[in-house]
Structure formats: C-alpha cells, structure tokens
Design a protein around this motif. Sequence first.
Motif, PDB file in Angstrom:
ATOM      1  N   GLU A  81     -19.587 -82.696 -20.885  1.00 12.62           N
ATOM      2  CA  GLU A  81     -20.644 -83.595 -20.416  1.00 12.62           C
ATOM      3  C   GLU A  81     -21.419 -82.938 -19.278  1.00 12.62           C
ATOM      4  OE1 GLU A  81     -19.573 -87.698 -19.859  1.00 12.62           O
ATOM      5  OE2 GLU A  81     -20.867 -87.887 -18.111  1.00 12.62           O
ATOM      6  N   GLN A  82     -20.705 -82.186 -18.428  1.00 13.46           N
ATOM      7  CA  GLN A  82     -21.378 -81.573 -17.288  1.00 13.46           C
ATOM      8  C   GLN A  82     -20.763 -80.220 -16.959  1.00 13.46           C
ATOM      9  OE1 GLN A  82     -20.883 -83.392 -13.411  1.00 13.46           O
ATOM     10  NE2 GLN A  82     -22.944 -82.837 -12.769  1.00 13.46           N
TER      11      GLN A  82
ATOM     12  N   GLN B 197     -27.193 -68.103 -14.238  1.00 14.17           N
ATOM     13  CA  GLN B 197     -28.266 -68.243 -15.234  1.00 14.17           C
ATOM     14  C   GLN B 197     -27.674 -68.462 -16.623  1.00 14.17           C
ATOM     15  OE1 GLN B 197     -30.041 -64.520 -14.244  1.00 14.17           O
ATOM     16  NE2 GLN B 197     -31.507 -65.414 -12.789  1.00 14.17           N
ATOM     17  N   ALA B 198     -26.587 -67.741 -16.922  1.00 14.14           N
ATOM     18  CA  ALA B 198     -25.945 -67.902 -18.232  1.00 14.14           C
ATOM     19  C   ALA B 198     -25.369 -69.310 -18.385  1.00 14.14           C
ATOM     20  CB  ALA B 198     -24.849 -66.853 -18.407  1.00 14.14           C
ATOM     21  N   ALA B 199     -24.769 -69.822 -17.313  1.00 17.34           N
ATOM     22  CA  ALA B 199     -24.216 -71.184 -17.352  1.00 17.34           C
ATOM     23  C   ALA B 199     -25.340 -72.200 -17.554  1.00 17.34           C
ATOM     24  CB  ALA B 199     -23.455 -71.478 -16.054  1.00 17.34           C
ATOM     25  N   ARG B 200     -26.419 -72.039 -16.810  1.00 15.12           N
ATOM     26  CA  ARG B 200     -27.576 -72.943 -16.943  1.00 15.12           C
ATOM     27  C   ARG B 200     -28.164 -72.888 -18.356  1.00 15.12           C
ATOM     28  NH1 ARG B 200     -32.496 -70.311 -14.411  1.00 15.12           N
ATOM     29  NH2 ARG B 200     -32.065 -69.056 -16.255  1.00 15.12           N
ATOM     30  N   ASP B 201     -28.344 -71.676 -18.872  1.00 14.87           N
ATOM     31  CA  ASP B 201     -28.958 -71.531 -20.200  1.00 14.87           C
ATOM     32  C   ASP B 201     -28.075 -72.161 -21.274  1.00 14.87           C
ATOM     33  OD1 ASP B 201     -30.937 -70.223 -18.880  1.00 14.87           O
ATOM     34  OD2 ASP B 201     -30.385 -68.210 -19.567  1.00 14.87           O
ATOM     35  N   PHE B 202     -26.766 -71.968 -21.140  1.00 14.49           N
ATOM     36  CA  PHE B 202     -25.840 -72.582 -22.102  1.00 14.49           C
ATOM     37  C   PHE B 202     -25.966 -74.099 -22.042  1.00 14.49           C
ATOM     38  CE2 PHE B 202     -21.873 -74.821 -22.726  1.00 14.49           C
ATOM     39  CZ  PHE B 202     -21.543 -74.455 -24.020  1.00 14.49           C
ATOM     40  N   ALA B 203     -25.954 -74.630 -20.815  1.00 14.76           N
ATOM     41  CA  ALA B 203     -26.008 -76.088 -20.644  1.00 14.76           C
ATOM     42  C   ALA B 203     -27.307 -76.647 -21.219  1.00 14.76           C
ATOM     43  CB  ALA B 203     -25.863 -76.438 -19.161  1.00 14.76           C
ATOM     44  N   GLU B 204     -28.406 -75.998 -20.918  1.00 12.27           N
ATOM     45  CA  GLU B 204     -29.697 -76.495 -21.409  1.00 12.27           C
ATOM     46  C   GLU B 204     -29.751 -76.458 -22.931  1.00 12.27           C
ATOM     47  OE1 GLU B 204     -32.771 -74.320 -19.395  1.00 12.27           O
ATOM     48  OE2 GLU B 204     -32.507 -75.464 -17.523  1.00 12.27           O
ATOM     49  N   LYS B 205     -29.209 -75.415 -23.509  1.00  9.73           N
ATOM     50  CA  LYS B 205     -29.256 -75.260 -24.966  1.00  9.73           C
ATOM     51  C   LYS B 205     -28.439 -76.342 -25.673  1.00  9.73           C
ATOM     52  CE  LYS B 205     -28.377 -71.882 -28.612  1.00  9.73           C
ATOM     53  NZ  LYS B 205     -27.802 -70.566 -28.925  1.00  9.73           N
ATOM     54  N   HIS B 206     -27.353 -76.774 -25.034  1.00 11.88           N
ATOM     55  CA  HIS B 206     -26.431 -77.676 -25.730  1.00 11.88           C
ATOM     56  C   HIS B 206     -26.421 -79.097 -25.162  1.00 11.88           C
ATOM     57  CE1 HIS B 206     -24.896 -74.456 -28.214  1.00 11.88           C
ATOM     58  NE2 HIS B 206     -24.867 -73.698 -27.132  1.00 11.88           N
ATOM     59  N   GLY B 207     -27.417 -79.422 -24.353  1.00  4.99           N
ATOM     60  CA  GLY B 207     -27.512 -80.790 -23.844  1.00  4.99           C
ATOM     61  C   GLY B 207     -26.400 -81.157 -22.881  1.00  4.99           C
TER      62      GLY B 207
ATOM     63  N   LYS C 192     -25.176 -81.548 -19.052  1.00  3.48           N
ATOM     64  CA  LYS C 192     -25.787 -81.687 -17.728  1.00  3.48           C
ATOM     65  C   LYS C 192     -25.391 -80.497 -16.875  1.00  3.48           C
ATOM     66  CE  LYS C 192     -25.642 -86.702 -17.755  1.00  3.48           C
ATOM     67  NZ  LYS C 192     -24.792 -87.834 -17.405  1.00  3.48           N
ATOM     68  N   TYR C 193     -26.353 -79.979 -16.140  1.00  2.93           N
ATOM     69  CA  TYR C 193     -26.066 -78.800 -15.318  1.00  2.93           C
ATOM     70  C   TYR C 193     -26.414 -79.084 -13.858  1.00  2.93           C
ATOM     71  CZ  TYR C 193     -26.253 -74.153 -13.284  1.00  2.93           C
ATOM     72  OH  TYR C 193     -26.051 -73.073 -12.464  1.00  2.93           O
ATOM     73  N   LEU C 194     -25.454 -78.815 -13.000  1.00  2.62           N
ATOM     74  CA  LEU C 194     -25.650 -78.955 -11.551  1.00  2.62           C
ATOM     75  C   LEU C 194     -25.378 -77.599 -10.903  1.00  2.62           C
ATOM     76  CD1 LEU C 194     -25.868 -80.505  -8.832  1.00  2.62           C
ATOM     77  CD2 LEU C 194     -23.480 -81.143  -9.099  1.00  2.62           C
ATOM     78  N   PHE C 195     -26.394 -77.061 -10.246  1.00  2.00           N
ATOM     79  CA  PHE C 195     -26.173 -75.851  -9.450  1.00  2.00           C
ATOM     80  C   PHE C 195     -25.975 -76.302  -8.007  1.00  2.00           C
ATOM     81  CE2 PHE C 195     -27.747 -72.195  -6.912  1.00  2.00           C
ATOM     82  CZ  PHE C 195     -26.734 -71.314  -7.262  1.00  2.00           C
TER      83      PHE C 195
ATOM     84  N   LEU D 229     -32.037 -72.047  -8.032  1.00  3.94           N
ATOM     85  CA  LEU D 229     -31.733 -71.036  -9.043  1.00  3.94           C
ATOM     86  C   LEU D 229     -33.021 -70.768  -9.806  1.00  3.94           C
ATOM     87  CD1 LEU D 229     -29.735 -69.280 -10.643  1.00  3.94           C
ATOM     88  CD2 LEU D 229     -29.141 -71.297 -12.001  1.00  3.94           C
ATOM     89  N   ASP D 230     -33.531 -69.549  -9.703  1.00  2.00           N
ATOM     90  CA  ASP D 230     -34.846 -69.209 -10.260  1.00  2.00           C
ATOM     91  C   ASP D 230     -35.914 -70.191  -9.783  1.00  2.00           C
ATOM     92  OD1 ASP D 230     -33.823 -66.973 -11.562  1.00  2.00           O
ATOM     93  OD2 ASP D 230     -33.348 -68.110 -13.378  1.00  2.00           O
ATOM     94  N   GLY D 231     -35.832 -70.514  -8.500  1.00  2.00           N
ATOM     95  CA  GLY D 231     -36.865 -71.338  -7.875  1.00  2.00           C
ATOM     96  C   GLY D 231     -36.748 -72.826  -8.128  1.00  2.00           C
ATOM     97  N   VAL D 232     -35.658 -73.258  -8.780  1.00  2.00           N
ATOM     98  CA  VAL D 232     -35.540 -74.665  -9.176  1.00  2.00           C
ATOM     99  C   VAL D 232     -34.197 -75.226  -8.717  1.00  2.00           C
ATOM    100  CG1 VAL D 232     -35.456 -76.234 -11.175  1.00  2.00           C
ATOM    101  CG2 VAL D 232     -36.966 -74.238 -11.222  1.00  2.00           C
ATOM    102  N   GLU D 233     -34.200 -76.483  -8.246  1.00  2.00           N
ATOM    103  CA  GLU D 233     -32.935 -77.202  -8.014  1.00  2.00           C
ATOM    104  C   GLU D 233     -32.454 -77.781  -9.337  1.00  2.00           C
ATOM    105  OE1 GLU D 233     -32.754 -80.332  -5.176  1.00  2.00           O
ATOM    106  OE2 GLU D 233     -33.339 -79.060  -3.489  1.00  2.00           O
ATOM    107  N   HIS D 234     -31.182 -77.641  -9.607  1.00  2.00           N
ATOM    108  CA  HIS D 234     -30.598 -78.215 -10.831  1.00  2.00           C
ATOM    109  C   HIS D 234     -29.616 -79.288 -10.409  1.00  2.00           C
ATOM    110  CE1 HIS D 234     -32.264 -75.166 -13.572  1.00  2.00           C
ATOM    111  NE2 HIS D 234     -32.159 -74.370 -12.521  1.00  2.00           N
ATOM    112  N   ASN D 235     -29.971 -80.540 -10.669  1.00  2.00           N
ATOM    113  CA  ASN D 235     -29.213 -81.664 -10.129  1.00  2.00           C
ATOM    114  C   ASN D 235     -28.642 -82.580 -11.197  1.00  2.00           C
ATOM    115  OD1 ASN D 235     -29.658 -81.007  -7.385  1.00  2.00           O
ATOM    116  ND2 ASN D 235     -31.748 -81.810  -7.563  1.00  2.00           N
ATOM    117  N   GLU D 236     -28.624 -82.161 -12.433  1.00  2.00           N
ATOM    118  CA  GLU D 236     -28.184 -83.076 -13.483  1.00  2.00           C
ATOM    119  C   GLU D 236     -26.737 -83.498 -13.259  1.00  2.00           C
ATOM    120  OE1 GLU D 236     -30.535 -82.374 -17.552  1.00  2.00           O
ATOM    121  OE2 GLU D 236     -29.155 -80.798 -16.993  1.00  2.00           O
TER     122      GLU D 236
END
Length: 319
Positions: free
Chosen positions: A187-188, A208-218, A220-223, A305-312
């Motif tokens: 889930e997250q 970045q790999a963790a974020r890309d995986f999370a985005e690809k598979h729906g 939620k990603y929190l950095f 991360l790459d200029g963006v906050e990831h708060n999902e």
Amino acid sequence: MSVNTSIEWCDHTWTLVVGCDPLSPACAKCYAALMAARLEAMGVEKYQGLATRVGNIGKWTGEVRFDESVLDLPLRTRKPGRWFLTSMGDIAHDKVSDAQIGSAFGVMAQAGHHTFMVLTKRIERLAALLTGTPLPNVVIGCTAENQEQADKHLPHMRALAARGWRTFVSYEPALGAVNWDGWEFLEQLISGGESGHGARPSLPAWHQAARDFAEKHGVKYLFKQWGSWGTKAFNASTGLPVFRQFPDFQTWVNKASTWINGGICLDTDGRELKSGGDMARARDEGKFPVTIMHRLGKKEAGRLLDGVEHNEGLDAPHG
Ligand code: SF4
C-alpha cells in the motif's frame, strides 16, 4: 503516555515495547537506543537500564520491557489519529510474548477509530502470528534497507498481503539498491536517508528507483528525508537542489576541482571513492556514474527528490 511525534507519517507513537537488540545493518546507528540512553540520563523511569551511550552511539543492554500501563492508551484517546508501533523497540522482539503481541492487536481491533502503522524488523514472527482475520485499521510494515533484507522479508510480507493485511515498507535508512519487483502488493513505500552522527549517505538513484516503482504500480510513496547527506549544487534555471554526477572518468578528471566542493564521491554501490586509484577502479568495474554528496545536516538537506516533495500516505485515513 503517548509521545506526540515528529515522525512525518504518524500523529502518536505508542511505546508499548522499550528496549531491543540490533539485528541488521540499519540497526548500526539505532536512534532509539541513543534516545533511550538520553531519557535514562534525564531520569525518566520507563527507560532505566535499557541502553548505554558510547560517544554518539546508543547500545542496548538486552533488557526489553512491555509497558502494560500504556496498552489501552489508544482506547483512552478519542480523537482519531495515526499511531506508530513502536519507535523505541520492536513489537515482534523475541522477548515480547505471543500473548503480549496478541493483547496489542486486541487493542487495535477495538480502536477502530485509529489507524495503526506497525513496523518491525522481525516480520517473520508477525507473519507467523497474524493468521486470523486482518484488521482494516492496521498497516503492517517491515524495514528493508538493502537487497538482502528485502529478499529476506518479501515472502512474509507477501503472505500477509495475501491474507488481506494492508502492508508498507520502510526503506529507511536506504543503505543499498533494491529491486522492488515482487512488492507490487504494497500500500505504501517510505524511503529516506540516515541522519545523526556518523550517518551513512544514501544514493539518489536508490530513492528514484523506489519512487519510480511506486508510481508505476500505484503504491503510495513518501520520501521522508535525505538525512545528513544532501547536495550543495543547484540547478541554475530552477534554483532547485540537484545532485552532480561524473558520468565517466574523464569528466571527473576535468571537473573534480570545481564540482566536488567539499563533498564526497560515491560509486553506484554507494562506496566512497577517495583517490584517483578508487576512481580508476570504479571505471574498470563499471561503477560510474559517480555521485557527489555533501554532509549538510537533516534540515539543510531537506526532503526534495528531483525537486519535488513526495507525501503520499500522509493523508491516510485518520478515522
Ligand atoms: S530493530 Fe529498530 S529498535 Fe531494534 S536495534 Fe534495530 S533499529 Fe534499533
């Protein structure tokens, strides 16, 4: 009592278990042990005899206690919130009995107005115990700081998810690359770097790999944070922080004197390269690009991360 927490993804910590033993590389700089030693020095009764302080490192004594006095705290707290179990130990430690773990899950079952994030490094024990009906207000997580730990935990996490449990992973401190294939059930996914004295750097490529995986598979990603290591370089047009990399050996020869700027150089495995000989080895072993990181401290390193906050996940239901 509960501790209102600065942990970004919860409202309260539920310190049912205090004390622990190191188990994996992530435990080397155990923040909880250092905090327990500090609290003991401040005279806090609950933390007496749990840990000692050696320089800036906390060492557990081996004492582990289950604090019955806070067992019903979520039931006494009416306002719905997100609870973290537990920040000062591990609910699945082998010195915590099955009955005690069962009593904690009994409270969580009754406290349906709260959401509980249960994080352990001993997920195999929870997977063995949690064979009944899953609780919809409980999310079970494990720490997976590198590929070895991820591989070890995956079958247990997958089994829990297959039984209907909600699951998350804490990839913090990220200490190595992880191939997340097979973790699509999550889930997250939470990732972050290490902070504090002697913190180990965490390569941007891993997050970045963790974020890309999370985005690809729906998922939620929190950095959460970079931790102690970030970058002093900024993109000239956007003003956002950017990690400089030497794509090859020749670029290092040409740019090292201006780009490194007091930082350290890390190969693709996260190993520090301190000399020309190290750089040549990295070239020969195919370990470029080499990334430059700077010790900044948690606040300055920030959480872009790459200029963006990831708060999902921060907006997960509070009941
Ligand atoms: S499992 Fe957690 S609390 Fe226990 S030693 Fe490791 S980092 Fe510290």
